[in-house]
Design a protein around this motif. Structure first.
Motif, PDB file in Angstrom:
ATOM      1  N   MET A   1       0.778  -1.295  -0.123  1.00 58.87           N
ATOM      2  CA  MET A   1       0.046  -0.080   0.192  1.00 58.87           C
ATOM      3  C   MET A   1       0.916   1.200  -0.037  1.00 58.87           C
ATOM      4  O   MET A   1       1.914   1.392   0.680  1.00 58.87           O
ATOM      5  N   ASN A   2       0.505   2.213  -0.533  1.00 60.79           N
ATOM      6  CA  ASN A   2       1.308   3.454  -0.836  1.00 60.79           C
ATOM      7  C   ASN A   2       1.226   4.487   0.398  1.00 60.79           C
ATOM      8  O   ASN A   2       0.174   4.355   0.993  1.00 60.79           O
ATOM      9  N   ALA A   3       2.225   5.259   0.708  1.00 61.45           N
ATOM     10  CA  ALA A   3       2.185   6.017   1.891  1.00 61.45           C
ATOM     11  C   ALA A   3       1.295   7.063   1.825  1.00 61.45           C
ATOM     12  O   ALA A   3       0.703   7.562   2.842  1.00 61.45           O
ATOM     13  N   LYS A   4       0.829   7.566   0.547  1.00 59.89           N
ATOM     14  CA  LYS A   4       0.018   8.743   0.324  1.00 59.89           C
ATOM     15  C   LYS A   4      -1.465   8.224   0.876  1.00 59.89           C
ATOM     16  O   LYS A   4      -2.225   8.933   1.391  1.00 59.89           O
ATOM     17  N   ILE A   5      -1.654   7.020   0.457  1.00 54.06           N
ATOM     18  CA  ILE A   5      -3.068   6.612   0.634  1.00 54.06           C
ATOM     19  C   ILE A   5      -3.063   6.415   2.326  1.00 54.06           C
ATOM     20  O   ILE A   5      -4.192   6.734   2.913  1.00 54.06           O
ATOM     21  N   ILE A   6      -2.106   5.900   2.714  1.00 53.62           N
ATOM     22  CA  ILE A   6      -2.283   5.660   4.314  1.00 53.62           C
ATOM     23  C   ILE A   6      -2.401   7.023   5.007  1.00 53.62           C
ATOM     24  O   ILE A   6      -3.098   6.990   5.843  1.00 53.62           O
ATOM     25  N   LEU A   7      -1.484   7.813   4.511  1.00 51.94           N
ATOM     26  CA  LEU A   7      -1.513   9.300   4.969  1.00 51.94           C
ATOM     27  C   LEU A   7      -2.951   9.861   4.860  1.00 51.94           C
ATOM     28  O   LEU A   7      -3.607  10.549   5.965  1.00 51.94           O
ATOM     29  N   ALA A   8      -3.692   9.549   3.916  1.00 60.15           N
ATOM     30  CA  ALA A   8      -4.903  10.242   3.454  1.00 60.15           C
ATOM     31  C   ALA A   8      -6.215   9.458   4.509  1.00 60.15           C
ATOM     32  O   ALA A   8      -6.860  10.220   4.931  1.00 60.15           O
ATOM     33  N   VAL A   9      -5.900   8.248   4.558  1.00 58.28           N
ATOM     34  CA  VAL A   9      -6.956   7.593   5.516  1.00 58.28           C
ATOM     35  C   VAL A   9      -6.533   8.197   7.028  1.00 58.28           C
ATOM     36  O   VAL A   9      -7.674   8.160   7.708  1.00 58.28           O
ATOM     37  N   ILE A  10      -5.217   8.123   7.501  1.00 59.48           N
ATOM     38  CA  ILE A  10      -5.019   8.736   8.805  1.00 59.48           C
ATOM     39  C   ILE A  10      -5.685  10.193   9.109  1.00 59.48           C
ATOM     40  O   ILE A  10      -6.433  10.296  10.056  1.00 59.48           O
ATOM     41  N   LEU A  11      -5.307  11.118   8.164  1.00 64.82           N
ATOM     42  CA  LEU A  11      -5.707  12.247   8.140  1.00 64.82           C
ATOM     43  C   LEU A  11      -7.256  12.456   7.894  1.00 64.82           C
ATOM     44  O   LEU A  11      -7.862  13.257   9.042  1.00 64.82           O
ATOM     45  N   GLY A  12      -7.790  11.951   7.221  1.00 65.61           N
ATOM     46  CA  GLY A  12      -9.340  11.862   7.052  1.00 65.61           C
ATOM     47  C   GLY A  12      -9.970  11.192   8.177  1.00 65.61           C
ATOM     48  O   GLY A  12     -11.024  11.927   8.711  1.00 65.61           O
ATOM     49  N   GLY A  13      -9.280  10.090   8.796  1.00 67.20           N
ATOM     50  CA  GLY A  13     -10.049   9.392  10.050  1.00 67.20           C
ATOM     51  C   GLY A  13     -10.083  10.298  11.227  1.00 67.20           C
ATOM     52  O   GLY A  13     -10.884  10.458  12.127  1.00 67.20           O
ATOM     53  N   GLY A  14      -8.674  11.075  11.362  1.00 64.55           N
ATOM     54  CA  GLY A  14      -8.486  12.197  12.410  1.00 64.55           C
ATOM     55  C   GLY A  14      -9.676  13.300  12.342  1.00 64.55           C
ATOM     56  O   GLY A  14     -10.459  13.387  13.365  1.00 64.55           O
ATOM     57  N   LEU A  15      -9.841  13.708  11.207  1.00 61.91           N
ATOM     58  CA  LEU A  15     -10.824  14.876  11.126  1.00 61.91           C
ATOM     59  C   LEU A  15     -12.221  14.376  11.378  1.00 61.91           C
ATOM     60  O   LEU A  15     -13.174  15.211  11.885  1.00 61.91           O
ATOM     61  N   GLY A  16     -12.464  13.262  10.846  1.00 60.23           N
ATOM     62  CA  GLY A  16     -13.806  12.584  10.925  1.00 60.23           C
ATOM     63  C   GLY A  16     -14.170  12.430  12.445  1.00 60.23           C
ATOM     64  O   GLY A  16     -15.282  12.669  12.896  1.00 60.23           O
ATOM     65  N   ALA A  17     -13.087  11.805  13.250  1.00 61.06           N
ATOM     66  CA  ALA A  17     -13.419  11.581  14.703  1.00 61.06           C
ATOM     67  C   ALA A  17     -13.705  12.912  15.370  1.00 61.06           C
ATOM     68  O   ALA A  17     -14.312  13.101  16.376  1.00 61.06           O
ATOM     69  N   LEU A  18     -12.814  13.734  14.907  1.00 66.66           N
ATOM     70  CA  LEU A  18     -12.883  15.369  15.547  1.00 66.66           C
ATOM     71  C   LEU A  18     -14.345  16.050  15.265  1.00 66.66           C
ATOM     72  O   LEU A  18     -15.119  16.378  16.253  1.00 66.66           O
ATOM     73  N   ALA A  19     -14.852  15.766  13.952  1.00 68.41           N
ATOM     74  CA  ALA A  19     -16.148  16.208  13.764  1.00 68.41           C
ATOM     75  C   ALA A  19     -17.224  15.578  14.512  1.00 68.41           C
ATOM     76  O   ALA A  19     -18.188  16.064  14.951  1.00 68.41           O
ATOM     77  N   ARG A  20     -17.040  14.256  14.396  1.00 73.74           N
ATOM     78  CA  ARG A  20     -18.042  13.394  15.405  1.00 73.74           C
ATOM     79  C   ARG A  20     -18.104  14.065  16.903  1.00 73.74           C
ATOM     80  O   ARG A  20     -18.849  14.212  17.488  1.00 73.74           O
TER      81      ARG A  20
END
Length: 123
Positions: A1-20
């Motif tokens: 898996m590529n590092a950009k994809i992993i970073l995108a999931v991590i950043l999106g997940g963090g922002l989603g959790a913060l929004a929740r």
């Protein structure tokens, strides 16, 4: 898996959790009904449906943005959106029995496991 994809999931997940956290925190509980949870589940389900609708109808989105918004943000906001989308996909494909089974299995199994976890914690 590529590092950009992993970073995108991590950043999106963090922002989603913060929004929740923020959305659930500002919405009141109405007569013991968790309005905040319903709101984030509904919002994430709508947003994921909209995102995949765009993709389905040919809107071009990079794989990094797709996983940032879909897997990351919506997943961090609510995994219920994935459950809802998968159920909708089954229905769209005419797999109504599997869609019903998916709903029943997810609801019954997860509620039962919350109960079992609760009982286990009492010991």
């Amino acid at each position: 898996m590529n590092a950009k994809i992993i970073l995108a999931v991590i950043l999106g997940g963090g922002l989603g959790a913060l929004a929740r956290f923020l959305i659930s925190g500002i919405l009141p509980v109405y007569r013991d009904f968790p309005v905040g949870t319903l709101a984030v589940n509904a919002l994430a389900s709508f947003f994921l449906g909209y995102l995949y609708g765009l993709l389905f109808w040919g809107f071009d989105v990079s794989s990094e943005l797709r996983v940032f918004l879909g897997t990351g943000f919506c997943g961090g906001l609510s995994t219920f959106s994935t459950f809802s989308y998968e159920t909708f996909s089954l229905m769209r494909e005419g797999e109504y029995l599997l869609a019903l089974l998916n709903v029943l299995a997810n609801v019954i199994i997860t509620v039962a496991l919350v109960f079992m976890g609760f009982l286990l914690a009492r010991r």
